[in-house]
Design a protein around this motif. Structure first.
Motif, mmCIF file in Angstrom:
data_model
loop_
_atom_site.group_PDB
_atom_site.id
_atom_site.type_symbol
_atom_site.label_atom_id
_atom_site.label_comp_id
_atom_site.label_asym_id
_atom_site.label_seq_id
_atom_site.Cartn_x
_atom_site.Cartn_y
_atom_site.Cartn_z
ATOM 1 N N SER A 14 0.844 -1.085 0.003
ATOM 2 C CA SER A 14 0.020 0.084 0.027
ATOM 3 C C SER A 14 0.918 1.125 0.063
ATOM 4 C CB SER A 14 -0.837 0.036 1.177
ATOM 5 O OG SER A 14 -0.010 0.210 2.507
ATOM 6 N N VAL A 15 0.316 2.211 -0.387
ATOM 7 C CA VAL A 15 0.685 3.598 -0.166
ATOM 8 C C VAL A 15 0.240 4.326 1.077
ATOM 9 C CG1 VAL A 15 1.298 5.802 -1.169
ATOM 10 C CG2 VAL A 15 1.175 3.759 -2.703
ATOM 11 N N GLY A 16 0.716 4.119 2.173
ATOM 12 C CA GLY A 16 0.095 4.646 3.447
ATOM 13 C C GLY A 16 -1.056 3.705 3.716
ATOM 14 N N MET A 17 -2.079 4.198 4.477
ATOM 15 C CA MET A 17 -3.203 3.455 4.874
ATOM 16 C C MET A 17 -4.356 3.236 4.052
ATOM 17 S SD MET A 17 -4.046 1.992 7.666
ATOM 18 C CE MET A 17 -2.853 2.459 9.270
ATOM 19 N N GLN A 18 -4.655 2.125 3.714
ATOM 20 C CA GLN A 18 -5.838 1.800 2.527
ATOM 21 C C GLN A 18 -6.448 0.647 3.176
ATOM 22 O OE1 GLN A 18 -2.794 2.497 -1.390
ATOM 23 N NE2 GLN A 18 -3.641 0.424 -0.858
ATOM 24 N N ARG A 19 -7.518 0.322 2.415
ATOM 25 C CA ARG A 19 -8.469 -0.358 2.676
ATOM 26 C C ARG A 19 -8.350 -1.895 1.956
ATOM 27 N NH1 ARG A 19 -14.132 0.419 3.744
ATOM 28 N NH2 ARG A 19 -13.527 2.388 4.435
ATOM 29 N N SER A 20 -8.411 -2.906 2.807
ATOM 30 C CA SER A 20 -8.297 -4.408 2.202
ATOM 31 C C SER A 20 -9.381 -4.860 1.201
ATOM 32 C CB SER A 20 -8.059 -5.240 3.332
ATOM 33 O OG SER A 20 -9.653 -5.615 3.733
ATOM 34 N N THR A 21 -9.133 -5.951 0.753
ATOM 35 C CA THR A 21 -10.395 -6.497 -0.239
ATOM 36 C C THR A 21 -11.226 -6.772 0.878
ATOM 37 O OG1 THR A 21 -9.297 -8.716 0.005
ATOM 38 C CG2 THR A 21 -8.570 -7.447 -1.702
ATOM 39 N N THR A 22 -12.536 -7.048 0.149
ATOM 40 C CA THR A 22 -13.993 -7.172 1.125
ATOM 41 C C THR A 22 -14.273 -8.391 1.097
ATOM 42 O OG1 THR A 22 -14.424 -4.965 0.337
ATOM 43 C CG2 THR A 22 -16.214 -6.550 1.147
ATOM 44 N N ALA A 23 -14.519 -9.120 2.324
ATOM 45 C CA ALA A 23 -15.291 -10.333 2.640
ATOM 46 C C ALA A 23 -16.612 -10.046 2.992
ATOM 47 C CB ALA A 23 -14.235 -11.105 3.696
ATOM 48 N N THR A 24 -17.355 -11.070 2.734
ATOM 49 C CA THR A 24 -18.801 -11.186 3.131
ATOM 50 C C THR A 24 -19.023 -12.483 4.113
ATOM 51 O OG1 THR A 24 -19.809 -12.454 1.374
ATOM 52 C CG2 THR A 24 -19.461 -9.879 1.083
ATOM 53 N N PHE A 25 -20.150 -12.291 5.070
ATOM 54 C CA PHE A 25 -20.502 -13.250 5.900
ATOM 55 C C PHE A 25 -21.808 -13.078 6.208
ATOM 56 C CE2 PHE A 25 -19.323 -9.995 8.351
ATOM 57 C CZ PHE A 25 -20.127 -9.768 9.455
ATOM 58 N N MET A 26 -22.745 -14.215 6.828
ATOM 59 C CA MET A 26 -23.986 -14.014 7.126
ATOM 60 C C MET A 26 -23.896 -13.957 8.885
ATOM 61 S SD MET A 26 -25.918 -14.409 4.537
ATOM 62 C CE MET A 26 -27.226 -14.736 5.259
ATOM 63 N N ALA A 27 -25.131 -13.047 9.258
ATOM 64 C CA ALA A 27 -24.935 -13.150 10.565
ATOM 65 C C ALA A 27 -26.421 -12.900 11.086
ATOM 66 C CB ALA A 27 -24.422 -12.224 11.336
ATOM 67 N N GLN A 28 -26.887 -13.403 12.075
ATOM 68 C CA GLN A 28 -28.297 -13.000 12.612
ATOM 69 C C GLN A 28 -28.330 -11.787 13.580
ATOM 70 O OE1 GLN A 28 -30.947 -14.994 11.952
ATOM 71 N NE2 GLN A 28 -29.734 -16.028 10.527
ATOM 72 N N GLY A 29 -29.372 -11.159 13.378
ATOM 73 C CA GLY A 29 -29.445 -9.973 14.330
ATOM 74 C C GLY A 29 -29.478 -9.988 15.897
ATOM 75 N N GLY A 30 -28.815 -9.423 16.551
ATOM 76 C CA GLY A 30 -28.686 -9.421 18.017
ATOM 77 C C GLY A 30 -27.827 -10.387 18.397
ATOM 78 N N THR A 31 -27.035 -11.227 17.709
ATOM 79 C CA THR A 31 -26.225 -12.271 17.975
ATOM 80 C C THR A 31 -24.700 -11.765 17.667
ATOM 81 O OG1 THR A 31 -27.497 -14.028 17.065
ATOM 82 C CG2 THR A 31 -25.131 -14.589 17.314
ATOM 83 N N ALA A 32 -23.932 -11.946 18.943
ATOM 84 C CA ALA A 32 -22.476 -11.427 18.776
ATOM 85 C C ALA A 32 -21.598 -12.205 18.065
ATOM 86 C CB ALA A 32 -21.897 -11.386 20.292
ATOM 87 N N CYS A 33 -20.855 -11.515 17.093
ATOM 88 C CA CYS A 33 -19.822 -12.114 16.214
ATOM 89 C C CYS A 33 -18.414 -11.701 16.563
ATOM 90 C CB CYS A 33 -20.094 -11.805 14.641
ATOM 91 S SG CYS A 33 -21.900 -12.258 14.265
ATOM 92 N N ARG A 34 -17.676 -12.599 16.486
ATOM 93 C CA ARG A 34 -16.149 -12.563 16.890
ATOM 94 C C ARG A 34 -15.092 -12.608 15.578
ATOM 95 N NH1 ARG A 34 -18.996 -14.124 20.887
ATOM 96 N NH2 ARG A 34 -19.153 -16.377 19.780
ATOM 97 N N PHE A 35 -14.425 -11.519 15.463
ATOM 98 C CA PHE A 35 -13.566 -11.764 14.082
ATOM 99 C C PHE A 35 -12.058 -11.949 14.688
ATOM 100 C CE2 PHE A 35 -17.382 -9.282 13.742
ATOM 101 C CZ PHE A 35 -17.804 -9.588 12.497
ATOM 102 N N ARG A 36 -11.476 -12.800 13.749
ATOM 103 C CA ARG A 36 -9.881 -13.024 14.018
ATOM 104 C C ARG A 36 -9.396 -13.063 12.690
ATOM 105 N NH1 ARG A 36 -10.285 -17.571 16.222
ATOM 106 N NH2 ARG A 36 -9.587 -18.843 14.382
ATOM 107 N N LEU A 37 -8.403 -12.442 12.552
ATOM 108 C CA LEU A 37 -7.537 -12.570 11.213
ATOM 109 C C LEU A 37 -6.403 -13.615 11.432
ATOM 110 C CD1 LEU A 37 -7.049 -9.007 10.173
ATOM 111 C CD2 LEU A 37 -8.407 -10.932 8.841
ATOM 112 N N ASP A 38 -6.538 -15.074 10.885
ATOM 113 C CA ASP A 38 -5.458 -15.950 10.917
ATOM 114 C C ASP A 38 -4.695 -15.938 9.873
ATOM 115 O OD1 ASP A 38 -6.682 -16.873 13.135
ATOM 116 O OD2 ASP A 38 -7.826 -18.418 12.114
#
Length: 735
Positions: free
Chosen positions: A666-690
């Protein structure tokens, strides 16, 4: 100077149909724009080329062709002489082993490129070099295979993606071209076993990291066209995320061919995966035809953006591969070739051209691409294009006294002086794939020698007088195989094909006859340049929606989908998701420019920190997630350290979802590629980059000393500052 040349170029474009130069004069010369080349046969079986730059002595060669034209015969010998200089015992490049020689009985890429590069080598072997020296070809291909040096990532044998945009794979993703060359050399069991292992491992890795299950396509950069400012929007010069999220026709066709090879090899080995490979190939073929075919142009697009956003841009190599691979059916194959423009000097590798870019891929003829175009034209009996590509290949080699890397489109010169637009920017003599393309033009193009040894000549009638003269026959001697073509009794048609053939020992004798191909004339009415790319649109918040403004006539796209024509302004209703608008400018014939930078409106949640992160959606649905990051481990245009992560999304009560995320240089701070996922409303989701996988993990890259990720060890790292989440646009990719 630049404006004058452009004016002349446009004038030449209008009269291209009337300026078709004869390939070879009855005297065996070639004449072009005041330049002349001729050939003299020597008593010892060699030749002397008399060209604008001076005389070149060409030694007698093992493979010979005997026609009425010393020029044609001598240039076949010159291609072999060029190839002998590319057959080396050591290679070198400034970015590997500090520029020191690396022992390798290999094919080097060219005079100015004395190294082995995956795509150059593989296309060269596929075109012709597997016929010339199978052992050297195999050895060269083996040089581009590597196991893994990083113990913490999955092990395997992989084809190397060379240094490239944003830190190489998975932004550049055409490494599967390796199998295009390897498929010809599988009679050697040890090499076949290595190929099978690398094929399984490489395809599995690509399926995991770059396959988009929603569109059924593989992401990544166009094959060969890897100088992004020449072919992609100008703003990708400093941000390659668009390329990493886009889909290229050429790269997808190469994956289709690799999957076909995998199915064949699996069947031969009674491997249970054969049916799955076959099904994947068939599904990919269907997806290519669904997504890349542009009916209003009657051509396959070169690449499409995220969400299958159509881009009004075309490239000849991709089209030729679609035709020769069988991805295109007969109707589309004929149509896409007929609609691709021709220039009097040859066929441009991209269309339309870019006004603001120097000559290299832009405004250029590349002989190896012309050779693939010739193959495609033979596939559908397109006599005018067969003749056109043959003329261009012969003329370029004769006037330049070598099989050059490329030529300027209008003049077929090896260099034109236009200030900052001068070029070709780099132009190497005896470029390997140009040499291979010329050899293929003679062996396959004229004499019709197929990969399986079958003989199927398709010679344009316009080449009858130059090659046969008053002779009854012409002959190609390949050492263990000899092919003789007999002059037709009469010529009523534009294409000479086999009427009959018989064997006389190791010689195949073919009686030619003339047919009417029915092919359309070359397209000569297309505009040379595409419209200028517009700036990013403005979008004002109004009671009726987002009012998008544009000072000109164009087309508005929303999240990759066409909204419609825009002339001044257009109002788009607000959606429930974050909305990103892009513009194209419309020029002659409705041709669209490359897309502008996007302007995005709507809310997204920013969760600061380096991770892991926790977030709870208010409602159920599909969500898009990306990351603010910096990757300073190499320059934007090269390297092997694109940061690759596997995002683990674990929401309460649901199975974990794992999707790849790429953070290229990158040239400085940039945006990564985008991923998509499914989630239910009101349900906590945890995200980890492996940790994922990148090219620095390959053992071979211990030789890489040009940037990080080489001799100092693998580097797969980026500095992440925040996670950004929003409802995914309609039609976005599934994990």
């Amino acid at each position: 100077m630049h404006r004058t040349r452009i004016a002349l170029a446009c004038a030449a474009w209008l009269i291209v149909g009337a300026v078709q130069a004869e390939a070879i004069t009855p005297q065996g010369n070639v004449s072009w724009q005041g330049k002349v080349a001729s050939m003299s046969a020597q008593a010892d079986g060699g030749f002397m080329l008399h060209a604008p730059a001076g005389d070149r002595a060409i030694p007698a060669q093992k493979l010979t062709v005997h026609t009425a034209s010393p020029l044609f015969d001598g240039l076949f010998a010159m291609a072999q002489d060029d190839l002998s200089h590319d057959a080396v015992s050591a290679i070198k490049d400034g970015a590997y082993d500090h520029g020191q020689e690396i022992p390798c009985v290999c094919y080097a890429t060219g005079e100015k490129w004395p190294y082995v590069w995956t795509r150059d080598l593989s296309y060269s072997i596929d075109l012709a070099l597997w016929r010339i020296d199978a052992d050297r070809a195999r050895n060269s291909l083996r040089f581009k295979l590597s196991d893994v040096r990083e113990p913490s990532v999955p092990q395997g044998l992989y084809v190397m993606q060379d240094t490239g945009s944003g830190g190489s794979w998975p932004i550049s993703t055409d490494r599967v071209v390796w199998f295009l060359g390897a498929r010809h050399l599988l009679d050697d069991k040890a090499f076949a076993d290595d190929t099978w292992t690398a094929l399984k491992d490489t395809l599995a890795q690509d399926r995991l990291y770059i396959f988009d299950s929603a569109l059924g396509l593989y992401r990544g950069e166009t094959s060969f066209l890897d100088w992004r400012e020449q072919t992609y929007p100008a703003w990708t010069e400093k941000d390659v995320r668009f390329i990493g999220e886009s889909f290229a026709l050429s790269t997808n066709v190469l994956h289709y061919q690799a999957l076909q090879l995998a199915a064949q090899m699996a069947e031969q080995r009674h491997d249970a995966g054969a049916a799955d490979y076959r099904a994947q190939a068939q599904a990919l073929k269907q997806a290519i035809n669904t997504r890349f075919w542009r009916a209003d142009r009657g051509m396959y697009m070169s690449y499409i953006g995220a969400g299958a956003m159509p881009v009004d841009s075309y490239d000849l190599l991709a089209i030729a591969l679609a035709v020769t691979s069988g991805v295109a059916d007969t109707t589309r194959a004929k149509q896409t070739l007929a609609n691709y423009p021709a220039w009097s000097a040859g066929s441009p590798v991209i269309w339309p051209e870019r006004k603001d870019q120097p000559v290299y891929h832009n405004r250029a003829i590349w002989p190896f691409v012309s050779a693939y175009s010739l193959r495609a034209a033979r596939t559908v009996n397109d006599a005018p294009r067969i003749a056109h590509e043959m003329e261009s290949l012969l003329r370029g080699a004769a006037l330049a006294s070598s099989n050059m890397e490329n030529y300027e489109l209008v003049s077929q010169a090896v260099h034109v002086d236009e200030g900052k637009l001068s070029g070709p920017v780099v132009n190497s003599p005896r470029q390997l794939w140009s040499v291979a393309g010329y050899l293929d033009m003679v062996v396959n193009g004229v004499f019709g020698v197929g990969d399986d040894g079958s003989i199927d000549p398709k010679l344009p009638a316009s080449w009858l007088a130059p090659l046969f003269g008053q002779q009854a026959r012409i002959t190609l001697d390949l050492g263990d195989q000899r092919i003789t073509l007999l002059r037709p009794a009469k010529v009523d048609g534009d294409l000479l094909v086999a009427q009959s053939q018989h064997r006389e020992g190791s010689e195949t004798v073919v009686q030619l006859k003339a047919i009417h191909s029915g092919a359309k004339p070359l397209r000569t009415d297309a505009p040379l340049f595409g419209p200028d790319m517009p700036d990013a649109p403005t979008a004002a918040d109004t009671p009726s929606g987002w009012q998008v403004s544009f000072s000109g006539k164009g087309v508005l796209y929303l999240d990759g989908r066409r909204v419609g024509a825009i002339d001044g302004s257009l109002t788009v209703p607000k959606g429930m998701t974050r909305q990103c608008f892009q513009l194209t400018r419309v020029g002659d014939g409705g041709l669209e420019s490359l897309p502008s930078l996007p302007t995005c409106k709507g809310e997204e949640v920013r969760v600061a920190g380096h991770g892991p992160w926790t977030w709870t959606p208010a409602s159920s649905g599909r969500f898009a997630v990306s990351f603010d990051y910096a990757n300073d481990h190499g320059p934007i245009n090269t390297g092997v350290t694109a940061a690759v992560r596997m995002l683990d999304v674990s929401c309460d009560g649901a199975a974990p979802q794992r999707v790849p995320v790429v953070m290229p240089h990158s040239v400085g701070m940039q945006r990564s590629t985008t991923a998509t996922f499914m989630a239910q409303g009101g349900t906590a989701c945890r995200f980890r980059l492996d940790q994922g996988f990148n090219m620095s993990d390959l053992r071979h890259n211990a030789h890489y000393t040009g940037e990080q990720g080489g001799a100092g060890g693998p580097v797969n790292d980026a500095s992440v500052e925040a996670m950004l989440v929003s409802p995914a646009p309609q039609g976005s990719s599934a994990p």
